[in-house]
Design an enzyme around this catalytic site. Sequence first.
Site, PDB file in Angstrom:
ATOM      1  N   LYS A 138      -5.506 -13.611  20.986  1.00  0.00           N
ATOM      2  CA  LYS A 138      -5.199 -11.626  21.908  1.00  0.00           C
ATOM      3  C   LYS A 138      -6.746 -11.174  22.481  1.00  0.00           C
ATOM      4  O   LYS A 138      -7.600 -10.840  22.190  1.00  0.00           O
ATOM      5  CB  LYS A 138      -5.463 -10.869  20.504  1.00  0.00           C
ATOM      6  CG  LYS A 138      -4.912  -9.097  20.918  1.00  0.00           C
ATOM      7  CD  LYS A 138      -4.621  -8.922  21.246  1.00  0.00           C
ATOM      8  CE  LYS A 138      -5.752  -7.052  21.260  1.00  0.00           C
ATOM      9  NZ  LYS A 138      -5.477  -6.793  22.471  1.00  0.00           N
ATOM     10  N   GLU A 177     -17.487 -10.928  14.333  1.00  0.00           N
ATOM     11  CA  GLU A 177     -19.131 -10.285  15.107  1.00  0.00           C
ATOM     12  C   GLU A 177     -18.714  -8.855  15.815  1.00  0.00           C
ATOM     13  O   GLU A 177     -18.179  -8.123  16.628  1.00  0.00           O
ATOM     14  CB  GLU A 177     -18.577 -11.322  16.162  1.00  0.00           C
ATOM     15  CG  GLU A 177     -19.076 -13.094  15.718  1.00  0.00           C
ATOM     16  CD  GLU A 177     -20.161 -13.722  14.878  1.00  0.00           C
ATOM     17  OE1 GLU A 177     -21.134 -13.215  15.573  1.00  0.00           O
ATOM     18  OE2 GLU A 177     -19.772 -14.410  14.288  1.00  0.00           O
ATOM     19  N   CYS A 207     -23.643  -7.547  23.584  1.00  0.00           N
ATOM     20  CA  CYS A 207     -23.397  -7.197  22.031  1.00  0.00           C
ATOM     21  C   CYS A 207     -25.236  -7.537  21.484  1.00  0.00           C
ATOM     22  O   CYS A 207     -25.244  -6.744  20.314  1.00  0.00           O
ATOM     23  CB  CYS A 207     -22.586  -8.162  21.466  1.00  0.00           C
ATOM     24  SG  CYS A 207     -23.173  -9.740  21.281  1.00  0.00           S
ATOM     25  N   GLU A 262     -24.843   2.453  18.648  1.00  0.00           N
ATOM     26  CA  GLU A 262     -24.509   1.884  19.448  1.00  0.00           C
ATOM     27  C   GLU A 262     -24.300   2.662  20.279  1.00  0.00           C
ATOM     28  O   GLU A 262     -22.955   3.005  20.600  1.00  0.00           O
ATOM     29  CB  GLU A 262     -23.790   0.156  18.974  1.00  0.00           C
ATOM     30  CG  GLU A 262     -23.133  -0.269  20.077  1.00  0.00           C
ATOM     31  CD  GLU A 262     -22.604  -2.058  19.863  1.00  0.00           C
ATOM     32  OE1 GLU A 262     -21.740  -1.221  19.256  1.00  0.00           O
ATOM     33  OE2 GLU A 262     -22.961  -3.313  20.089  1.00  0.00           O
TER      34      GLU A 262
HETATM   35  P1  NAD Z   1     -12.849  -3.072  19.797  1.00  0.00           P
HETATM   36  O1  NAD Z   1     -13.573  -2.595  18.789  1.00  0.00           O
HETATM   37  O2  NAD Z   1     -12.403  -2.080  20.512  1.00  0.00           O
HETATM   38  O3  NAD Z   1     -11.915  -4.596  20.336  1.00  0.00           O
HETATM   39  C1  NAD Z   1     -12.452  -5.385  20.142  1.00  0.00           C
HETATM   40  C2  NAD Z   1     -10.908  -5.976  20.121  1.00  0.00           C
HETATM   41  O4  NAD Z   1      -9.832  -5.937  19.080  1.00  0.00           O
HETATM   42  C3  NAD Z   1      -9.505  -5.697  21.557  1.00  0.00           C
HETATM   43  O5  NAD Z   1      -9.135  -7.399  21.433  1.00  0.00           O
HETATM   44  C4  NAD Z   1      -8.630  -4.833  20.740  1.00  0.00           C
HETATM   45  O6  NAD Z   1      -7.352  -4.615  21.098  1.00  0.00           O
HETATM   46  C5  NAD Z   1      -8.650  -5.330  19.165  1.00  0.00           C
HETATM   47  N1  NAD Z   1      -8.550  -3.959  18.369  1.00  0.00           N
HETATM   48  C6  NAD Z   1      -8.577  -2.984  18.518  1.00  0.00           C
HETATM   49  N2  NAD Z   1      -7.727  -1.985  17.151  1.00  0.00           N
HETATM   50  C7  NAD Z   1      -7.232  -3.316  16.662  1.00  0.00           C
HETATM   51  C8  NAD Z   1      -6.553  -2.711  15.998  1.00  0.00           C
HETATM   52  N3  NAD Z   1      -6.598  -1.777  14.437  1.00  0.00           N
HETATM   53  N4  NAD Z   1      -6.332  -4.161  15.486  1.00  0.00           N
HETATM   54  C9  NAD Z   1      -6.935  -5.197  15.458  1.00  0.00           C
HETATM   55  N5  NAD Z   1      -7.070  -5.489  16.807  1.00  0.00           N
HETATM   56  C10 NAD Z   1      -7.987  -4.192  17.210  1.00  0.00           C
HETATM   57  O7  NAD Z   1     -14.072  -3.294  20.823  1.00  0.00           O
HETATM   58  P2  NAD Z   1     -14.409  -3.275  22.333  1.00  0.00           P
HETATM   59  O8  NAD Z   1     -14.725  -2.299  22.889  1.00  0.00           O
HETATM   60  O9  NAD Z   1     -13.880  -4.443  22.779  1.00  0.00           O
HETATM   61  O10 NAD Z   1     -16.178  -4.522  22.181  1.00  0.00           O
HETATM   62  C11 NAD Z   1     -17.311  -3.493  22.235  1.00  0.00           C
HETATM   63  C12 NAD Z   1     -18.166  -3.850  20.558  1.00  0.00           C
HETATM   64  O11 NAD Z   1     -17.890  -4.953  20.793  1.00  0.00           O
HETATM   65  C13 NAD Z   1     -18.882  -3.550  20.485  1.00  0.00           C
HETATM   66  O12 NAD Z   1     -19.243  -2.199  19.971  1.00  0.00           O
HETATM   67  C14 NAD Z   1     -20.032  -4.594  20.150  1.00  0.00           C
HETATM   68  O13 NAD Z   1     -21.247  -4.702  20.494  1.00  0.00           O
HETATM   69  C15 NAD Z   1     -19.005  -5.695  20.011  1.00  0.00           C
HETATM   70  N6  NAD Z   1     -19.366  -7.197  20.367  1.00  0.00           N
HETATM   71  C16 NAD Z   1     -20.209  -7.701  19.927  1.00  0.00           C
HETATM   72  C17 NAD Z   1     -20.959  -9.378  19.886  1.00  0.00           C
HETATM   73  C18 NAD Z   1     -20.971 -10.285  18.871  1.00  0.00           C
HETATM   74  O14 NAD Z   1     -21.155 -11.033  19.186  1.00  0.00           O
HETATM   75  N7  NAD Z   1     -21.615  -9.636  18.211  1.00  0.00           N
HETATM   76  C19 NAD Z   1     -20.526  -9.838  21.197  1.00  0.00           C
HETATM   77  C20 NAD Z   1     -19.711  -9.119  21.881  1.00  0.00           C
HETATM   78  C21 NAD Z   1     -18.672  -7.570  21.806  1.00  0.00           C
END
Ligand code: NAD
Length: 488
Positions: free
Chosen positions: A182, A258, A293, A392
């Site tokens: 997804k 992650e 991240c 963050e």
């Molecule tokens: P997000 O959590 O909003 O979304 C990530 C994914 O989760 C998307 O595909 C989204 O559609 C899905 N999602 C959202 N709500 C959901 C739910 N209720 N149920 C299931 N899936 C759902 O995060 P984002 O804004 O896309 O990404 C940014 C975040 O990711 C930042 O906090 C960043 O630090 C983190 N990040 C972490 C790493 C790592 O390796 N630790 C790497 C990249 C990004």
Amino acid sequence: MDTLRQADVAPQKLFLEGSWQEGTGTPLEATSPIDGTVLTTLSGASAADVDRAVASARQAFDDGRWSRLAPAARKKVLHKIADRIEAEALKLAVLGVRDNGTELNMALKAEPGSAAGTFRYYAEALDKVAGEVAPTPPDILGLVHRAPVGVVAAIVPWNFPLMIGAWKLAPALAMGNSVVLKPAETASLSLLRLAEICAECGLPDGVLNVVTGSGAETGSALSMHMDVDVLTFTGSGATGRRLLEASARSNLKRCYLELGGKSPNIVFADTPDLAHAAKVSAMGIFRNSGQVCVAGSRLLVEASVHDAFVDLLQSEAEALRVGDPLNLSTQIGAVNSEAQLSRNLSFMETAREEGGVVLTGGKRILHETGGSYMAPTIVTDVAREATLFQQEVFGPVLSVTSFESEQEAVSLANATDYGLAAGVWTSNLSRAHRMIAAIRAGVVHVNTYGGPDNTVPLGGVGQSGNGHDKSLHALDKYVDLKTAWIQL
Ligand code: NAD
């Protein structure tokens, strides 16, 4: 380049059972943060579509079309996928950049470049993974098999979709699993093309299914699904919490999270070359508009070099060329979406209210483009309790705090709920090792920031999540240990 930049993007469908199928959920628009134009529409996967995707993955797993292939045959397919990603690197990178705004010069390396390397790494690794023979009494044979888990759901974010997608897909597929992927709402296009590439390279139908749509509709249906064995996720802590809840409320699927970070980058007065440290530290926070991240978003700097170092950093930040990410001379591209840009700017108001001094940036720029851009931003005098120190942003915003001693540096470094990455700049080898041991983080860089490759794991501690992507350790997430205890 102009042809790629302007190419029409066809309306997108779901990739189920090896073919494109219309979703029955809520469709989405893919809007380019470069100039605000709508690139195309994405099909939305409803809960019923997610059911179809999981059923297709399960069927493919159970009949062994991939899971029971000889490792050498799986290896061949993964290598082919890597070759194709490399052959299409520019096309994939431009498509991704139009969708998510990352500067092309970085996207080329970090997206197709890295994804191809990851498929190759796990292609090479997969036939070196063996089971164990236990040291049993002589009349018993105890075997430990590493069996694929079955159906893996991978939910990924919008920064570096190909890179992070490959970190999940390649080891899961290498171990013989089927996957339902997804992508994020604002970065689906390059992953949809990757699914097609996988099929063209011989990955059997149903082994990889891609469901696009919102987190609330598509993501949550996947996380609640009773027939998903492992959920592997990169994204925000808020979503990570929901996924753990969903696991508890459904089938107790294993979840690997992650999550975000607020990573300290610590500059001691004995840093070998302050100017070099400033250059690397600036890119450590500002590249991809801070949407990394592991971004070194919290600068901790020894008081005696604070002013000199901050001056150097300011010059670096103000010299960065922010703009059209498809222009190869651009160093910093667009913020992923208007929503993310507003979120970044809201941190600026709070930072000022809490005593921070906005030294440079702090504002939206390049309005005339219609796109979403933010100036590289440095905020000094940020206190340990301040929101900007603790939370963050995921934008091009660096907070600066000074310290007097190594002990204080450690205490400040560990003063957030996160624990993803850190940087330490010093010419004292003993201090470097003391800091590596004392900092709570999944990766500690010394005299550099960023750049670890596939040979080492990436993962956090604390509220930066559990589980690790990359390296041979990632393979463990996608296998079950199964014991055979045989009376001889
Ligand atoms: P997000 O959590 O909003 O979304 C990530 C994914 O989760 C998307 O595909 C989204 O559609 C899905 N999602 C959202 N709500 C959901 C739910 N209720 N149920 C299931 N899936 C759902 O995060 P984002 O804004 O896309 O990404 C940014 C975040 O990711 C930042 O906090 C960043 O630090 C983190 N990040 C972490 C790493 C790592 O390796 N630790 C790497 C990249 C990004």
